[in-house]
Design a protein around this motif. Structure first.
Motif, PDB file in Angstrom:
ATOM      1  N   ASP B 335     -32.959 -26.019 -23.431  1.00 40.69           N
ATOM      2  CA  ASP B 335     -33.341 -24.689 -23.505  1.00 40.69           C
ATOM      3  C   ASP B 335     -35.077 -24.507 -23.655  1.00 40.69           C
ATOM      4  O   ASP B 335     -35.528 -25.625 -24.038  1.00 40.69           O
ATOM      5  CB  ASP B 335     -32.876 -24.141 -24.850  1.00 40.69           C
ATOM      6  CG  ASP B 335     -31.378 -24.016 -24.954  1.00 40.69           C
ATOM      7  OD1 ASP B 335     -30.751 -23.815 -24.026  1.00 40.69           O
ATOM      8  OD2 ASP B 335     -30.648 -24.387 -25.819  1.00 40.69           O
ATOM      9  N   SER B 340     -32.695 -19.969 -21.178  1.00 41.18           N
ATOM     10  CA  SER B 340     -31.813 -20.960 -21.858  1.00 41.18           C
ATOM     11  C   SER B 340     -31.603 -21.984 -20.685  1.00 41.18           C
ATOM     12  O   SER B 340     -32.006 -21.947 -19.676  1.00 41.18           O
ATOM     13  CB  SER B 340     -30.508 -20.266 -21.836  1.00 41.18           C
ATOM     14  OG  SER B 340     -30.474 -19.486 -22.954  1.00 41.18           O
ATOM     15  N   ARG B 341     -30.984 -23.211 -21.140  1.00 39.89           N
ATOM     16  CA  ARG B 341     -30.659 -24.204 -20.342  1.00 39.89           C
ATOM     17  C   ARG B 341     -29.765 -23.781 -19.048  1.00 39.89           C
ATOM     18  O   ARG B 341     -29.108 -22.908 -19.074  1.00 39.89           O
ATOM     19  CB  ARG B 341     -30.196 -25.453 -21.084  1.00 39.89           C
ATOM     20  CG  ARG B 341     -28.843 -25.062 -21.554  1.00 39.89           C
ATOM     21  CD  ARG B 341     -28.541 -26.092 -22.371  1.00 39.89           C
ATOM     22  NE  ARG B 341     -27.828 -27.228 -21.647  1.00 39.89           N
ATOM     23  CZ  ARG B 341     -27.121 -28.214 -22.208  1.00 39.89           C
ATOM     24  NH1 ARG B 341     -27.136 -28.482 -23.635  1.00 39.89           N
ATOM     25  NH2 ARG B 341     -26.824 -29.336 -21.326  1.00 39.89           N
TER      26      ARG B 341
END
Lengths: 130, 419
Positions: B335, B340-341
């Motif tokens: 993240d 976000s990742r």
């Protein structure tokens, strides 16, 4: 290390030991162990036959003296036989022959042992005559 | 008894054998035992013992004996003056003789060596230091030792003394070598923990990048290993991975943690971190200049569109090309304040899209081979340590096979984007 390659035989209650061609540390230690085993078995008369022995080095001498002392401590008897001229001269100049009997052959040594006689002095042996 | 030629040959043979023995690689106790036998056998001496001297504590210790039972390992104290007396005497002597300054020692040795009936005590000296003492009994014949024989005994004792000296020297060298190895291991452990501490300090500037440098180092090392890199070069790449962001310590925390798109000014300041890192690390001596240069180049692109120098392809050090892939992959897999990742397949699609642009194709292929092994459970999880199991294994595997072989597009992009 095995002592098996040190040839030995028993004749009339006496053990005949053959040190082999070169009495050095390796063979000397085996000879010493073999002789001590024989003494432990209760055999007190030892003949060391040097017929195959061409050379004896300083460690070999020291180990041989150990065998002679061990036989002495067991109140046994030891006779050296079939010494070649070089070995005989060496044992002589080191003073070994002044304390240890020698014989020209196994048979002569065994005769002496069984008769309980004093063996021939070194100067009277067959080897000496040769 | 004078030396006859036969006896002379025998003693020369004993000295020659002794020379061979003391220069052999045999165990020290075996050498001492053989040396004692040689000495005794050279003159048909019945019994003897070799005692080695140590100065801490000051004592003699029996290491070889013949004709004396249960003496090996026994110790006799020997004062400094007594040791000095042995050195000044320097040759064989009859213990307990009139005027013998070692009379106390002689009494002690009789207690220890009663069975030996010592006739001669022979100091072993090397470089003016007492190495030990040899005790010998009378000769087998009972005749006294003559001067020539005592000379021979002294000569042999000197040889044995040199053997003891060399043994001590070797033992000392081995001890020092082992001490150096231990210090080197400690130094390396300190070095590695220092680097890790630096990496942790760098990552602390950004809550989102906690552990980032550590992971980039591990990814870089794993990829480099997959590419066949070994030894020092591998270690340098790993260190470059740990320290690639060291220049960020001078960048304003507000810029690093900014969740919004950066302004041109902010970008400019952020991008200075590669030069700052280079300045910090290049001040450290070789081999750190290589590491410094790797960190400087970790934002270069193989198509020449990177910074700070706009290098292309092989102009960029291999270590930097590896760190670039590792850095980007970890950035995608964690993240960030601004996003976000990414899922693993999408991160792979991004890598594939930039092969030959941002990323070196050889490095990406090695990365894919390694990742494929991890996905298939054939290698420990390093690259997948943050991705969990939340991906379509078959689809990712197929894409990785294609990417690892470099055989055209893997088609992971449309599949991933279609999710």
């Amino acid at each position: 290390m095995s002592n098996a390659d040190i040839r030995a035989k028993l004749i009339d209650g006496a053990a005949i030991i053959y040190p082999g061609p070169y009495l050095n540390q390796l063979r000397g230690e085996r000879v010493e162990r073999r002789c001590r085993e024989i003494l432990t078995e209760g055999i007190r008369n030892l003949v060391i036959n040097f017929e195959e022995t061409e050379l004896v080095n300083s460690i070999g001498i020291s180990l041989l003296l150990g065998v002679i002392d061990a036989v002495d401590e067991s109140a046994g008897k030891i006779i050296l036989t079939n010494l070649n001229a070089t070995t005989r001269e060496l044992f002589d100049v080191l003073g070994i022959l002044s304390k240890v009997d020698i014989a020209g052959s196994e048979e002569a040594a065994l005769l002496v042992m069984h008769a309980g006689n004093t063996p021939a002095r070194p100067s009277e042996t067959e080897a000496d005559r040769q | 008894m004078k030396l006859t030629s036969r006896k002379m040959l025998h003693t020369i043979g004993a000295l020659a054998d002794l020379g061979v023995e003391i220069s052999s690689a045999h165990d020290f106790d075996e050498v001492m035992k053989a040396s004692l036998h040689m000495l005794l056998g050279s003159l048909a001496i019945r019994k003897g013992a070799i005692w080695v001297y140590s100065s801490r504590p000051r004592q003699l210790k029996a290491v070889a004996a013949k004709g004396v039972k249960d003496v090996i390992g026994n110790c006799m104290p020997l004062s400094k003056d007594e040791a000095a007396c042995f050195v000044s005497t320097g040759r064989a002597f009859q213990p307990g003789a009139e005027g013998d300054p070692l009379v106390n020692f002689a009494q002690l040795s009789i207690e220890q060596l009663g069975q030996l009936a010592t006739r001669l005590t022979i100091p072993m000296i090397a470089r003016q230091e007492l190495m030990g003492v040899i005790f010998i009994s009378a000769k087998f014949s009972g005749e006294p030792f003559d001067d020539e024989e005592i000379d021979l005994i002294d000569t042999i004792a000197r040889h044995v003394g040199v053997a003891i000296y060399n043994h001590r020297l070797l033992a000392s060298v081995k001890r020092k070598a082992e001490e150096n190895r231990r210090l080197y291991r400690e130094l390396r452990a300190t070095y590695q923990s220092t680097i890790k501490a630096f990496a942790a300090a760098i990552d602390l500037k950004d809550a989102y990048t906690k552990g980032h440098s550590d992971r980039v180092a591990r990814y870089s090392e794993a990829i480099a290993t997959e590419m066949g890199v070994t030894g020092t070069e591998l270690e340098h790449i790993s260190v470059a991975g740990y320290l690639h962001n060291i220049g960020k310590i001078t960048v304003d925390r507000a810029i690093i943690n900014n969740p919004r798109p950066l302004t041109e000014h902010e970008f400019k300041e952020l991008n200075t971190h590669v030069l700052t890192g280079y300045e910090i690390l290049s001040s450290i001596n070789h081999p750190w200049n290589k590491i410094a240069y790797m960190t400087k180049c970790h934002h270069e692109r193989v198509d020449g569109g990177g910074y700070p120098q706009g290098l292309r392809g092989d102009q960029i050090p291999l270590g930097a090309r590896i760190v670039t892939v590792a850095d980007s992959f970890d950035a995608m897999m964690t993240d960030r304040p601004y996003r976000s990742r990414l899922p693993l397949d999408l991160a792979l699609a991004e890598l594939e899209k930039n092969v030959g642009r941002q990323f070196d194709p050889d490095v990406v292929r090695a990365f894919c081979r390694l990742l494929l092994k991890e996905v298939n459970g054939q290698a420990p999880r390093i690259l997948t340590s943050t991705s969990g199991r939340g991906y379509d294994r078959d689809r990712v595997s197929a894409a990785l096979v294609s990417m690892a072989n470099g055989s055209g597009r893997s088609e992971i992009v449309p599949l991933a984007l279609s999710n």
